[in-house]
Structure formats: C-alpha cells, structure tokens
Design a protein around this motif. Structure first.
Motif, PDB file in Angstrom:
ATOM      1  N   ILE A 293       0.861  -1.080   0.081  1.00 28.48           N
ATOM      2  CA  ILE A 293      -0.013  -0.147   0.065  1.00 28.48           C
ATOM      3  C   ILE A 293       0.903   1.204  -0.041  1.00 28.48           C
ATOM      4  N   GLN A 294       0.651   2.096  -1.053  1.00 29.58           N
ATOM      5  CA  GLN A 294       1.492   3.328  -1.130  1.00 29.58           C
ATOM      6  C   GLN A 294       0.367   4.586  -0.860  1.00 29.58           C
ATOM      7  N   SER A 295       0.413   5.119   0.376  1.00 27.92           N
ATOM      8  CA  SER A 295      -0.502   6.040   0.602  1.00 27.92           C
ATOM      9  C   SER A 295      -0.071   7.440   0.397  1.00 27.92           C
ATOM     10  N   ALA A 296       1.329   7.722   0.024  1.00 30.79           N
ATOM     11  CA  ALA A 296       1.768   9.343  -0.174  1.00 30.79           C
ATOM     12  C   ALA A 296       1.307   9.556  -1.202  1.00 30.79           C
ATOM     13  N   GLY A 297       0.898  10.822  -1.641  1.00 35.02           N
ATOM     14  CA  GLY A 297       0.288  11.492  -2.723  1.00 35.02           C
ATOM     15  C   GLY A 297      -0.964  11.897  -2.741  1.00 35.02           C
ATOM     16  N   PRO A 298      -1.442  12.499  -3.893  1.00 34.51           N
ATOM     17  CA  PRO A 298      -2.887  12.713  -3.884  1.00 34.51           C
ATOM     18  C   PRO A 298      -4.002  11.752  -3.827  1.00 34.51           C
ATOM     19  N   SER A 299      -3.444  10.492  -4.369  1.00 40.69           N
ATOM     20  CA  SER A 299      -4.330   9.236  -4.333  1.00 40.69           C
ATOM     21  C   SER A 299      -3.725   8.041  -3.791  1.00 40.69           C
ATOM     22  N   ALA A 300      -4.192   7.080  -3.385  1.00 38.99           N
ATOM     23  CA  ALA A 300      -3.434   5.874  -2.626  1.00 38.99           C
ATOM     24  C   ALA A 300      -3.498   4.871  -3.598  1.00 38.99           C
ATOM     25  N   LYS A 301      -2.218   3.958  -3.798  1.00 37.99           N
ATOM     26  CA  LYS A 301      -1.993   2.914  -4.510  1.00 37.99           C
ATOM     27  C   LYS A 301      -1.969   1.584  -4.028  1.00 37.99           C
ATOM     28  N   MET A 316      -7.153   4.602  -5.499  1.00 40.81           N
ATOM     29  CA  MET A 316      -8.318   5.088  -4.977  1.00 40.81           C
ATOM     30  C   MET A 316      -8.003   6.133  -3.867  1.00 40.81           C
ATOM     31  N   SER A 317      -9.212   6.678  -3.545  1.00 44.03           N
ATOM     32  CA  SER A 317      -9.220   7.850  -2.596  1.00 44.03           C
ATOM     33  C   SER A 317      -8.597   7.540  -1.393  1.00 44.03           C
ATOM     34  N   HIS A 318      -8.017   8.383  -0.360  1.00 43.38           N
ATOM     35  CA  HIS A 318      -7.582   8.104   0.786  1.00 43.38           C
ATOM     36  C   HIS A 318      -8.721   7.752   1.427  1.00 43.38           C
ATOM     37  N   ASP A 319     -10.046   8.472   1.452  1.00 44.64           N
ATOM     38  CA  ASP A 319     -11.051   7.983   2.263  1.00 44.64           C
ATOM     39  C   ASP A 319     -11.464   6.725   1.856  1.00 44.64           C
ATOM     40  N   ARG A 320     -11.480   6.408   0.717  1.00 42.84           N
ATOM     41  CA  ARG A 320     -11.667   4.705   0.585  1.00 42.84           C
ATOM     42  C   ARG A 320     -10.888   3.742   1.223  1.00 42.84           C
ATOM     43  N   LEU A 321      -9.552   4.395   0.964  1.00 44.60           N
ATOM     44  CA  LEU A 321      -8.606   3.477   1.693  1.00 44.60           C
ATOM     45  C   LEU A 321      -8.791   3.024   3.188  1.00 44.60           C
ATOM     46  N   ARG A 322      -9.114   4.436   3.649  1.00 50.94           N
ATOM     47  CA  ARG A 322      -9.422   4.162   5.179  1.00 50.94           C
ATOM     48  C   ARG A 322     -10.723   3.437   5.554  1.00 50.94           C
TER      49      ARG A 322
END
Length: 348
Positions: A293-301, A316-322
């Motif tokens: 999981i790469q969460s740095a940046g405008p979107s999460a990968k 995906m969005s950081h909100d969706r990742l959380r």
C-alpha cells in the motif's frame, strides 16, 4: 500561422524514420508530438524546421501559412527552434544571446540598435528575467537558461515555434514549473507551436492537441482528454498512463475479466477504474491479495496479486482506503468499472 505536413516519409539508410505522415496544426495551436524514442517525432519536427529533407515522393509537402516551403532552407522559413540542451553562447550575456538572431540578419532586414534593445527588454520581461540581462549562462539555473533559449527563439518573431524536448535536461520539479509557465506564455503570445516530448504528463498538461507517434507513423491525434480516455489502439492505451492487462471475453458489449489471466481476449483497465471490496460483488469478481500500500500523494495506490500471481495496481481515494482498512496479505475482491478491449471489429 498554420502548419500542414502532407505524405512525408524519411529514411536514413535502411532505417525508416517516417512513413507517409500527414499532420495539420491550426493557427495559434500548441500541438505535442508524443511517443517513445525512435517513433519519428524529432525527425518530423526537424523536417518542419528545414533541418532535414524528406524523401522525394509525389504529393509530399510542408506548408506554413498556406505557402509550400519544402524547397526553402531553415533560415528562410523563419522558424524558432528550442533545443533540449539550451545551445546558448557561453561567452555572451543573456541580453546578447537573445539579441543574436536579430544582429546576424542581413543589413536590410536588421532592426536598428534601439529596436533590438526594445525587443530584447520586452522578451526579458515576458520570461521574467528582466533583472538578469547582464549575467552569463553559467550564472543561471537550468530553468532560467531554458527560458533564455525560448526568448532567443521568439526574438526573430518566428512564424512557428518548434520545441525539441525543451525540459528533458531539467529535474522533475523544475520541469513541472516550466511547463505550466510555457502554457501561460503560449496563451499570451499565441504563436503556433509544436512540442516534441516523450513525457506523457507534459503533453497532457501543456498541449491543445496530442499527436501520438509509434514506429514512424501517427497512431492517434486528439485533445488530451480524447487520447487518454478514448485511446484508438492498444499502443496508445498502454503508452498513456498505467494500465492493468487482463484476459477474458465480451458478453453483450461488456468486457468480462477471467480469473485465469492467460486466456481470452486482452482487456485493459486503468488503475483508477478498478474497485476493491471485502466481499464478492458483481458477476465475476477477481480474487486477489494485498501486497503493498502506497498512501503518499494525492491518491492511494494498492498493489495486489491475483490468484495466479498476476500483479494488479489499483488507485483510490484516501477516504476509500481508510474505509476498507486494508492491510498487507488481506484477501479482497476486485471489479472493473470500465475496461477497453481492442479487437479488429470493436473497442469497448
């Protein structure tokens, strides 16, 4: 000034650089020639500039502002050319570099000294370097040197402006700043421009239209939105941005991805067009496991591995990742929202 290239080919010995290429650039338009190394984009630019001569062929032509210019040399074409490595004169000041093209004109075409000074000062203000007129290239940053090179090209009031990988020698942050600056400058001066680049982000951000080239031909021409969201070929789909390759079948006009990645028609899905769920959803979800999981940046990968080990990339969005609370080795299901299939008869 419009540019038209008709049925142009170019070979170097046994190597085919261009194969029957035709292109139109509208008045005041900024067009990017985008493609991998060896695709023919720089050769096409140099033919427009008069630095290369196309192969003789019936119907081939280079036309600027309605005039056929194939027989004219580079100086007669009044083209501004900006190179990747600046090509500034080291022992001339910024002012002298910009004024050079004006001072070497034949006497009857050369502006008066006051006219040259006025034009150079206006360009220095335009490129936001008006306080650095008496510095030498070695005293400037890479980004400043490239702006001086651009001002020198504009000083002769070219009919068209040609830029060959102008930001390729600069670091990523400076490139981003300069391409935004170039777009603002173009909106102000409206000179017809052709930009060669292999950087897809640069082309998507700067250009009015993009010409995607591959193996000496034009694969697709369109706005940045058209070539990115509606690619005309598998090559364009794969060259512009990240893409996941699956296999499957087409049912009722829809692509159905198989969990067996080695069989069926090739199906292409952008990472942001994939959804991750904790539970199976839809007709044929793909099973996968979280690898990174790469969460740095405008979107999460999120990097996944399918049942057969196939790598899958999801954005995906950081909100969706959380919301998903994903962890390494979690078992998940993946569904495509949109997919592309390139076959002879149809494209989805």
């Amino acid at each position: 000034m419009s540019i038209e290239v008709r049925n142009v080919s170019k070979t170097f010995g046994g190597y085919v650089a261009l194969r029957n290429v035709s292109l139109c650039v509208g008045n005041g338009e900024l067009v990017a020639l985008l493609g991998p190394s060896g695709s023919g984009k720089t050769t096409l630019l140099r033919i427009i500039a008069g630095l290369e001569v196309p192969d003789a062929a019936d119907g081939s032509a280079v036309i600027v502002a309605g005039e056929e210019i194939s027989a004219r040399n580079a100086r007669e074409r009044r083209v501004g050319f900006v190179f990747q490595h600046y090509a500034l004169f080291r022992y001339m000041t910024v002012f002298e570099n910009i004024a050079f093209g004006l001072r070497v004109r034949p006497r009857e075409e050369r502006p008066a000294k006051a006219g040259i000074r006025e034009r150079v000062n206006r360009l220095l203000e335009l490129i936001q370097l008006d306080g650095l007129a008496h510095r030498y290239p070695a005293q400037l940053s890479g980004g400043q040197r490239q702006r001086v090179a651009l001002a020198r090209a504009l000083a002769i009031e070219p009919k068209v402006l040609l830029l060959d990988e102008p930001f390729g020698a600069l670091d990523a942050k400076v490139r981003q700043e300069l391409r935004r600056w170039l777009r603002r400058l173009h909106d102000e001066i409206h000179v017809t421009s052709v930009l060669v680049t292999h950087d897809q982000d640069e082309a998507l951000e700067v250009a009015d239209r993009i010409v995607v080239m591959n193996q000496a031909r034009i694969e697709q021409t369109g706005t940045p939105e058209e070539v990115f969201h509606n690619p005309a070929s598998q090559f364009v789909m794969e060259f512009l941005g990240h893409v996941n390759l699956f296999h499957g079948r087409v049912e009722s006009g829809k692509a159905v991805v198989s969990n067996d990645a080695s069989t069926g028609a090739p199906i292409f899905v952008r990472p942001f067009d994939l959804e991750i769920h904790r539970e199976a959803r839809g007709a044929a979800p793909m099973r996968a496991r979280v690898r990174r999981i790469q969460s740095a940046g405008p979107s999460a990968k999120v990097e996944l591995a399918g049942d057969n080990g196939q790598p899958i990339l999801v954005e995906m969005s950081h909100d969706r990742l959380r919301e998903l609370s994903l962890r390494r080795d979690d078992a998940v299901f993946v569904n495509p929202r949109e997919a592309k299939v390139f076959l002879d008869d149809y494209s989805i």
